[in-house]
Design a protein around this motif. Structure first.
Motif, PDB file in Angstrom:
ATOM      1  N   LEU A  26     -20.585  -1.752  20.598  1.00 38.93           N
ATOM      2  CA  LEU A  26     -20.838  -1.112  21.893  1.00 38.93           C
ATOM      3  C   LEU A  26     -19.951  -1.709  22.982  1.00 38.93           C
ATOM      4  N   ALA A  27     -19.783  -3.021  22.934  1.00 41.89           N
ATOM      5  CA  ALA A  27     -18.969  -3.672  23.961  1.00 41.89           C
ATOM      6  C   ALA A  27     -17.526  -3.188  23.874  1.00 41.89           C
ATOM      7  N   ARG A  28     -17.079  -2.926  22.661  1.00 34.93           N
ATOM      8  CA  ARG A  28     -15.720  -2.418  22.480  1.00 34.93           C
ATOM      9  C   ARG A  28     -15.617  -0.993  23.037  1.00 34.93           C
ATOM     10  N   LYS A  29     -16.704  -0.222  22.775  1.00 34.45           N
ATOM     11  CA  LYS A  29     -16.712   1.177  23.210  1.00 34.45           C
ATOM     12  C   LYS A  29     -16.658   1.305  24.725  1.00 34.45           C
ATOM     13  N   TYR A  30     -17.444   0.474  25.399  1.00 34.90           N
ATOM     14  CA  TYR A  30     -17.524   0.606  26.857  1.00 34.90           C
ATOM     15  C   TYR A  30     -16.640  -0.394  27.580  1.00 34.90           C
ATOM     16  N   HIS A  31     -15.736  -0.991  26.856  1.00 35.21           N
ATOM     17  CA  HIS A  31     -14.848  -1.979  27.457  1.00 35.21           C
ATOM     18  C   HIS A  31     -14.059  -1.355  28.609  1.00 35.21           C
ATOM     19  N   PRO A  32     -13.954  -2.095  29.717  1.00 35.62           N
ATOM     20  CA  PRO A  32     -13.242  -1.548  30.885  1.00 35.62           C
ATOM     21  C   PRO A  32     -11.831  -1.034  30.559  1.00 35.62           C
ATOM     22  N   ASP A  33     -11.203  -1.600  29.556  1.00 34.36           N
ATOM     23  CA  ASP A  33      -9.865  -1.108  29.194  1.00 34.36           C
ATOM     24  C   ASP A  33      -9.891   0.365  28.820  1.00 34.36           C
ATOM     25  N   ASN A  34     -11.005   0.802  28.222  1.00 35.47           N
ATOM     26  CA  ASN A  34     -11.114   2.203  27.840  1.00 35.47           C
ATOM     27  C   ASN A  34     -11.372   3.106  29.039  1.00 35.47           C
TER      28      ASN A  34
ATOM     29  N   GLN B 249     -13.235  11.917  25.413  1.00 34.94           N
ATOM     30  CA  GLN B 249     -13.925  10.951  24.556  1.00 34.94           C
ATOM     31  C   GLN B 249     -14.651   9.898  25.385  1.00 34.94           C
ATOM     32  N   ALA B 250     -13.958   9.398  26.405  1.00 32.45           N
ATOM     33  CA  ALA B 250     -14.563   8.355  27.232  1.00 32.45           C
ATOM     34  C   ALA B 250     -15.810   8.889  27.926  1.00 32.45           C
ATOM     35  N   ALA B 251     -15.742  10.133  28.420  1.00 29.66           N
ATOM     36  CA  ALA B 251     -16.896  10.720  29.108  1.00 29.66           C
ATOM     37  C   ALA B 251     -18.025  10.956  28.113  1.00 29.66           C
ATOM     38  N   PHE B 252     -17.676  11.480  26.946  1.00 25.73           N
ATOM     39  CA  PHE B 252     -18.718  11.790  25.971  1.00 25.73           C
ATOM     40  C   PHE B 252     -19.510  10.546  25.584  1.00 25.73           C
ATOM     41  N   GLU B 253     -18.819   9.420  25.403  1.00 27.26           N
ATOM     42  CA  GLU B 253     -19.497   8.205  24.944  1.00 27.26           C
ATOM     43  C   GLU B 253     -20.520   7.687  25.963  1.00 27.26           C
ATOM     44  N   LEU B 254     -20.455   8.196  27.184  1.00 26.17           N
ATOM     45  CA  LEU B 254     -21.418   7.761  28.196  1.00 26.17           C
ATOM     46  C   LEU B 254     -22.732   8.543  28.128  1.00 26.17           C
ATOM     47  N   LEU B 255     -22.757   9.626  27.351  1.00 26.22           N
ATOM     48  CA  LEU B 255     -23.988  10.407  27.226  1.00 26.22           C
ATOM     49  C   LEU B 255     -24.903   9.762  26.185  1.00 26.22           C
TER      50      LEU B 255
END
Lengths: 201, 295
Positions: A26-34, B249-255
């Motif tokens: 999860l941390a990788r997914k929401y990492h600010p770099d992304n 993708q980035a937006a979707f992952e926030l749902l």
């Protein structure tokens, strides 16, 4: 506060190892770099905070339960901080200080309006217009403006770097392998990663 | 310019495949029930994607088995309690198809336009109904398409400005669908729309060089002949498409996670990049057999 296990998407009897893994994922997914230069960066940051808190809570609960047992260390705690437009580069001498501050505060509509009213369209103007376009998601135009800025003032490292960065900033994590232009070995590697991701094996 | 948003079936789980089909069939039923028989022909994968995006965890996914005209023997799964998003998606599909047909009629010769005219007549009833239900949206579509038309007339040499009109139509959906997370949906749908528009132009480059129809990519890079379409131009388009895809993708992952999350991941991480690859060669069409998509 919501159930920390639910936040990490694991069951409450998951092993420390599993929790660590889920946390890292999860941390990788929401990492600010992304979410760099992404209008939803604040939401990602919130998610990140939630995950960090959940992970801390679980660790605390577990270490209290078995005091003396080895504590899972997060290692990454607090390491993530989001750096938006307020780059140190903006401190330099500028022809358009108000426009820069509008961009730095995220008011892109104002910045665009101010930019359009400027008759003297020098390298910096193009550079700033590029930022505004990028924020709107007009990537193709943005790159064009960055290119013009870099060509007009090749001595300026800020312009050259931004131009290069904007061209690199393709897809966020895990998809680069599918982009048509990537080299074959890279594609193979990330296809495997994705297969692993979808198969959960 | 529809049908680009689809899953890559070999990577779907069996359960996911069935669920995807159930949404597809339920949307088809909704179209018939709400907008009339002819409206079924406006059915496409993009709106299935929209429904899955808006699926909430408290919706009930239990299904009835019912037959339909296309598959009278093997019955399909129809969701018992259809959430509102089905009617909304169907209505949007009808409205967009109506405008697209009108556009086609204007662009083609009289004889060629006959089939479009007939289709237009057939869905007019459904369109009127949808227009009434989603008045604001229909108005927005109208004004955005007029702007798009202006871009075409002026032979606008910028990709982003033209794409913005179409993307705007999709991001408008976020304001009528409700249900919170409007910012995320607006961003997600904007970049989905931008991606669809540019992919469509990408796919049509070779065709438009022949016919001389407006194509923002052709205008932007001053393409005169097919041999002008080189790796540089393709690289630029790939980059810009990937950037929008990254935002999707980035937006979707926030749902929040729902039963459809993994199907959507299949679409945005595998399906869309594959469609892009086909569009790169101008090879994508709705009946593509060279890809293992649906049927």
């Amino acid at each position: 506060m919501s159930d920390p296990y639910k936040v990490l998407g694991v069951s409450s009897d998951a092993s420390d190892e599993e929790i660590k893994k889920a946390y890292r994922e999860l941390a990788r997914k929401y990492h600010p770099d992304n979410y760099h230069n992404n209008p939803l960066a604040d939401l990602a940051q919130e998610k990140m905070k939630e995950i960090n808190e959940a992970y801390d809570t679980i660790n605390k609960m577990r270490s209290q339960r078995n005091t003396g047992a080895s504590q899972a260390s997060r290692g990454t705690s607090g390491a993530y901080s989001y750096q938006g437009w307020s780059d140190q580069n903006y401190q330099r001498k500028s022809d358009f200080p108000e426009i820069r501050s509008a961009i730095a505060s995220g008011n892109f509509a104002l910045a665009e309006e101010l930019l359009k009213a400027v008759p003297n369209r020098n390298a910096e103007w193009n550079f700033l217009m590029g930022h505004v376009c990028y924020a709107k998601g007009w990537f193709n135009d943005a790159i064009e403006y960055f290119r013009i800025a870099a060509n007009m003032d090749p001595e300026n490292p800020e312009y050259a770097r931004t131009f290069a960065q904007a061209r690199q900033a393709g897809v966020s994590y895990s998809t680069t392998g599918f982009s048509v232009s990537s080299p074959e070995f890279c594609r193979l590697c990330s296809t495997l990663m994705c297969m692993n991701f979808f198969c959960r094996c | 310019m529809f049908g680009y948003i689809r899953p890559y079936v070999p990577e779907l789980r069996l359960r996911e495949y069935e669920q995807y089909r159930a949404v597809y069939c339920t949307l088809c039923h909704t179209l018939r029930e709400t907008y009339g028989h002819a409206a079924r022909f406006t059915l496409n994968f993009d709106f299935v994607f929209l429904i899955m995006l808006y699926w909430q965890n408290d919706y009930d996914f239990s299904c009835n088995r019912r037959g339909c005209m296309r598959r009278p023997i093997s019955k399909c799964n129809i969701i018992k309690e259809k959430p509102d998003i089905f009617r909304l998606s169907g209505g949007l599909g009808v409205i967009l198809s109506y405008w697209k047909l009108k556009d086609e009629i204007k662009d083609s010769s009289f004889f060629k336009s006959i089939k479009y005219r007939l289709s237009l007549m057939a869905i007019r009833g459904g369109y009127k109904k949808a227009e009434k239900m989603y008045e604001k949206f229909s108005e927005n579509v109208n004004s955005r398409l007029l702007e798009l038309e202006k871009c075409e007339e002026d032979r606008m040499a910028t990709i982003d400005q033209a794409a913005d009109k179409f993307a705007g139509i999709l991001s408008d959906i976020s304001s009528i669908a409700g249900g919170g997370n409007e910012r995320i949906y607006s961003e997600l749908l904007y970049h989905t729309g931008r991606w669809i528009y540019i992919t469509d132009a990408y796919n049509d480059i070779y065709e438009d060089i022949d016919t001389g129809n407006y194509n923002p990519i052709v205008e932007k890079y001053g393409i005169k002949a097919k041999s002008d379409v080189d790796d540089y131009i393709k690289g630029e388009i790939d980059l810009t498409l990937n950037q929008s895809l990254g935002r999707v993708q980035a937006a979707f992952e926030l749902l929040d996670e729902t039963i459809f999350s993994d199907i959507i991941r299949n679409i945005i991480y595998i399906g869309m990049p594959l469609v892009m690859k086909l569009a790169r060669e101008g090879k994508f069409n709705n009946t593509s057999e060279n890809i293992n998509f649906l049927e």
